[in-house]
Design an enzyme around this catalytic site. Structure first.
Site, PDB file in Angstrom:
ATOM      1  N   PRO A 313       0.850  -1.201   0.000  1.00 24.86           N
ATOM      2  CA  PRO A 313       0.000   0.000   0.000  1.00 24.86           C
ATOM      3  C   PRO A 313       0.881   1.243   0.000  1.00 24.86           C
ATOM      4  CG  PRO A 313      -0.010  -1.061   2.164  1.00 24.86           C
ATOM      5  CD  PRO A 313       0.729  -1.977   1.243  1.00 24.86           C
ATOM      6  N   LEU A 314       0.585   2.193  -0.871  1.00 28.23           N
ATOM      7  CA  LEU A 314       1.421   3.370  -1.059  1.00 28.23           C
ATOM      8  C   LEU A 314       0.556   4.617  -1.034  1.00 28.23           C
ATOM      9  CD1 LEU A 314       3.382   1.806  -4.025  1.00 28.23           C
ATOM     10  CD2 LEU A 314       4.392   2.295  -1.781  1.00 28.23           C
ATOM     11  N   CYS A 400       3.462   2.954   9.684  1.00 33.63           N
ATOM     12  CA  CYS A 400       3.629   4.302   9.131  1.00 33.63           C
ATOM     13  C   CYS A 400       4.487   5.152  10.073  1.00 33.63           C
ATOM     14  CB  CYS A 400       2.275   4.971   8.926  1.00 33.63           C
ATOM     15  SG  CYS A 400       2.414   6.609   8.173  1.00 33.63           S
ATOM     16  N   HIS A 471       8.257  -4.667   7.457  1.00 36.41           N
ATOM     17  CA  HIS A 471       9.256  -3.830   6.786  1.00 36.41           C
ATOM     18  C   HIS A 471      10.510  -3.840   7.657  1.00 36.41           C
ATOM     19  CE1 HIS A 471      10.401  -0.350   4.147  1.00 36.41           C
ATOM     20  NE2 HIS A 471      11.215  -0.133   5.171  1.00 36.41           N
ATOM     21  N   GLY A 513      11.508  -4.405   1.993  1.00 37.84           N
ATOM     22  CA  GLY A 513      12.653  -3.508   2.132  1.00 37.84           C
ATOM     23  C   GLY A 513      13.730  -3.747   1.103  1.00 37.84           C
ATOM     24  N   ASP A 514      13.928  -2.775   0.208  1.00 29.40           N
ATOM     25  CA  ASP A 514      15.057  -2.743  -0.736  1.00 29.40           C
ATOM     26  C   ASP A 514      14.978  -3.799  -1.828  1.00 29.40           C
ATOM     27  OD1 ASP A 514      16.072  -0.725   0.918  1.00 29.40           O
ATOM     28  OD2 ASP A 514      17.211  -2.157   2.109  1.00 29.40           O
ATOM     29  N   ARG A 537       8.758   0.741  -2.972  1.00 28.82           N
ATOM     30  CA  ARG A 537       9.566   1.660  -3.781  1.00 28.82           C
ATOM     31  C   ARG A 537      10.041   1.020  -5.076  1.00 28.82           C
ATOM     32  NH1 ARG A 537      14.599   3.901  -0.906  1.00 28.82           N
ATOM     33  NH2 ARG A 537      14.643   1.796  -0.061  1.00 28.82           N
TER      34      ARG A 537
END
Length: 672
Positions: A313-314, A400, A471, A513-514, A537
């Protein structure tokens, strides 16, 4: 490549224009705020987003200017010069008549309306300037009665749905309008296509105005919530029989909550009110069913997610058009943007629109943030009643990091409030009926104080969360360091050990993550033992990462294919936001938001070593052709130019300011 500073992307020498890396975009800003803690507060005067031993020290003012968020962003809603009444635009009559604040004069509206936009097909995209084949300026295609209409254009909405819901206000009107013998205008409808696409293209999860009105006026019934909150209040009044150290922990579990035979919580045995009763007349007969046996956790829909790809979710950028795009490239699970429980309970139309779903999203959930059971449980009860068949899961945001959310006790603040979190999860599980509850976490709040390995086994085994996502960073770290996949592995092992000890069915656990390549994905999955990786991302920068993961390859996508991706985003945006003037420019705004991430992609054909790494910063480089160079531009004015290829000229004075200050170099002064 020895002359390049550490942490610089290894671009082949023939494509380099400079050896100095560009400023690093501030991904904290992309989450809605700059970092909550400055480098000075950490006792570190270095730029936290630089890497390697050659990091240069920046002054406080330099750091402020180079990174952070453009907090003064304003996106004015662009409207037509002459506003046509919506009912007239759709061929209906307006009950307000001459008192309507908008014009009913269709001829005057069409005379003032800007000329139709041409929407190119995929075949019109080329790699040489102007990158989209120009349309011939043939005056014979203009309508004699209305020069704004162009019969050579096509409307993406009409082509998809068989009807355009903006009617005469559509900016592609020449594709689906006719003038009748009496001089009136009509909008064309392709009934056959409309019927064929009703299931495959029509968006889902709408909420009607009457229901919103009941929510706003506090007249929407919450029987399950009322019983649960009363139970919590009664428990608080009881003498504490537990050891003192457990006073702030949840001293109950879901099994206790659902037992009826002991008679301790009889008020909890309440069935959900049928959705039709919500809008029944207040003085009408009660339609509440007789009490049913409450659903146990084992009766929840089982989530079988192992091996599936998951789009995180972004906020802002994770809208429906972007999710559709990711589904096209292989995303199996999608989740809407984070919504606030308070806003749902206040009946915010904008907040409820975040639950909108496209039929192509086969596994879809929504994410909600809140600080207390009294906010989250009633919101969950409404969701469970109104969207029982439209939601596959509800995700509680416990990750968040932004100040706006954290300071209210929501988001990652819940990581330090285990008792409250437990009550929230149990209550939401009850209120949502069959819809599963999942939880998204960070590793902890502060560096060196990770606590996810303690929370996650309780979430899965005591409070019956149906899935967990982790995360691999703390709130304090934000994006300043690499995700800790060793700790993610530790958390997975802790949950699996507890499940095995209690003979429970394993719940899906996703890490995050990453992750930026197929190699990243499969190496991290194997190392940590997760069921999959939630990609955020990485998907923003290259939405085709899901294709790479599924096909276990690195895709050297061409510049033409990337521009086709932007065309498809524009098409999906018009279908979602509308093809009238406000819809076109809302689509333009979000297309530019997407390009503010996608420009960061470095074509792998330009790299000396693979796989690419998400935190490597590129120096200035040129692409293998002019289009690839344009798509790598960090100048926000170039993103507007790309939008004009599909959405026509931007309105006079319209500019785009990205969230990341470092993305808008050379343009901030002119944008104001």
């Amino acid at each position: 490549m020895s002359e390049l500073p550490p942490g610089t992307a290894p671009i082949k020498a023939e494509y380099l224009l400079s050896t100095q890396p560009r400023p690093a975009p501030d991904d904290d800003a992309a989450e809605g705020s700059t970092s909550h803690v400055t480098n000075d507060e950490r006792g570190d005067s270095r730029d936290a987003r630089s890497t390697g031993p050659q990091r240069r020290k920046f002054s406080k003012e330099e750091r402020k200017n180079r990174t952070g968020a453009n907090k003064g962003r304003r996106f004015q809603k662009i409207r037509d010069e002459v506003e046509l009444c919506w009912k007239i635009a759709k061929g209906n009559s307006c009950e307000f008549g001459s008192e309507c604040r908008n014009t009913h004069d269709v001829a005057a509206y069409l005379a003032a309306k800007p000329r139709d936009i041409h929407f190119p097909s995929a075949q019109d995209i080329i790699e040489d300037p102007p990158f989209v084949k120009p349309f011939p300026e043939d005056e014979t295609m203009a309508d004699a009665d209305s020069p704004s209409l162009d019969r050579s254009t096509t409307c993406p909405v009409f082509e998809t749905m068989g009807a355009c819901n903006t009617g005469l206000k559509c900016r592609f009107l020449g594709a689906h309008s006719t003038k009748n013998e009496d001089g009136s205008w009509a909008v064309t409808v392709n009934e056959e296509k409309q019927a064929l696409t009703a299931v495959t293209e029509r968006e889902l999860n709408f909420i009607d105005g009457d229901t919103l009105k009941k929510i706003r006026s506090k007249k929407y019934p919450h029987p399950i919530t009322d019983a649960y909150l009363k139970y919590l209040q009664d428990e608080e009044k009881k003498p504490q029989s537990k050891p003192k150290e457990n006073a702030n922990q949840a001293v109950f579990d879901a099994a206790d909550f659902e037992q009826q035979e002991n008679g301790s919580i009889p008020n909890l045995v309440v069935s959900a009110v049928p959705s039709e009763s919500v809008n029944a007349p207040e003085d009408g007969p009660s339609q509440v069913d007789t009490p049913d046996v409450p659903m146990r956790a084992v009766e929840k829909k089982r989530l079988n997610w192992k091996g599936l790809t998951y789009l995180a979710p972004l906020t802002t950028v994770g809208n429906l058009p972007f999710r559709r795009l990711c589904v096209d490239y292989g995303a199996d699970i999608t989740c809407g943007e984070m919504g606030l429980a308070n806003s749902f309970l206040s009946g915010s139309k904008e907040e409820w629109s975040l639950i909108r779903r496209h039929p192509s999203e086969k596994i879809f959930g929504m994410q909600i943030a809140g600080s207390k059971p009294s906010f989250l449980v009633p919101a969950a009860e409404i969701l469970g009643r109104e969207y029982a068949s439209g939601l596959d899961f509800v995700d509680i945001n416990c990750g968040c990091p932004i100040d706006l959310v954290y300071k209210t006790g929501s988001g990652s603040a819940l990581l330090d409030a285990a008792g409250r979190l437990g009550k929230i999860v149990v209550g939401m599980n009850k209120a949502l009926g069959e819809v599963p509850v999942i939880v998204k976490l960070r590793t902890g709040v502060k560096d060196g104080r990770n606590n996810a390995h303690k929370l996650m086994p309780r979430l899965a085994c005591e409070w019956n969360a149906s899935a967990l996502t982790l995360h691999g960073r703390t709130r304090q770290q934000r994006y300043s360091r690499l995700a800790d996949w060793d700790y993610i592995k530790q958390c997975v092992q802790a949950v699996r050990a507890r499940e095995e000890e209690e003979n429970l069915t394993p719940v899906p656990i996703f890490g995050g993550g990453d992750c930026f390549s197929a190699q990243d994905y499969w190496e991290k999955t194997e190392h940590s033992g997760v069921d999959g990786i939630m990609i955020g991302r990485g998907a923003l920068i290259k939405p085709w990462v899901f294709t790479e993961v599924k096909e276990r390859r690195e895709w050297d996508i061409s510049a033409r294919e990337r521009l086709e991706l932007a065309r498809k985003y524009a098409e999906y945006g018009l279908n979602h936001f509308g093809s009238d003037t406000p819809g076109v420019n809302t689509t333009r705004r979000y297309l530019c938001e997407a390009l503010s991430f996608q420009y960061r992609y470095i074509p792998i054909g330009l790299l000396e070593t693979l796989p690419p790494r998400i935190n490597d910063r590129p120096p200035a480089f040129k692409g293998r052709n002019e289009l690839e160079t344009l798509l790598a531009s960090g100048n926000s004015q170039d993103w507007v130019k790309i939008s004009e290829m599909f959405l026509g000229p931007a309105p006079e004075g319209w500019t785009f300011i990205p969230k990341h200050k470092s993305n808008s170099y050379g343009t901030e002064e002119s944008q104001g």
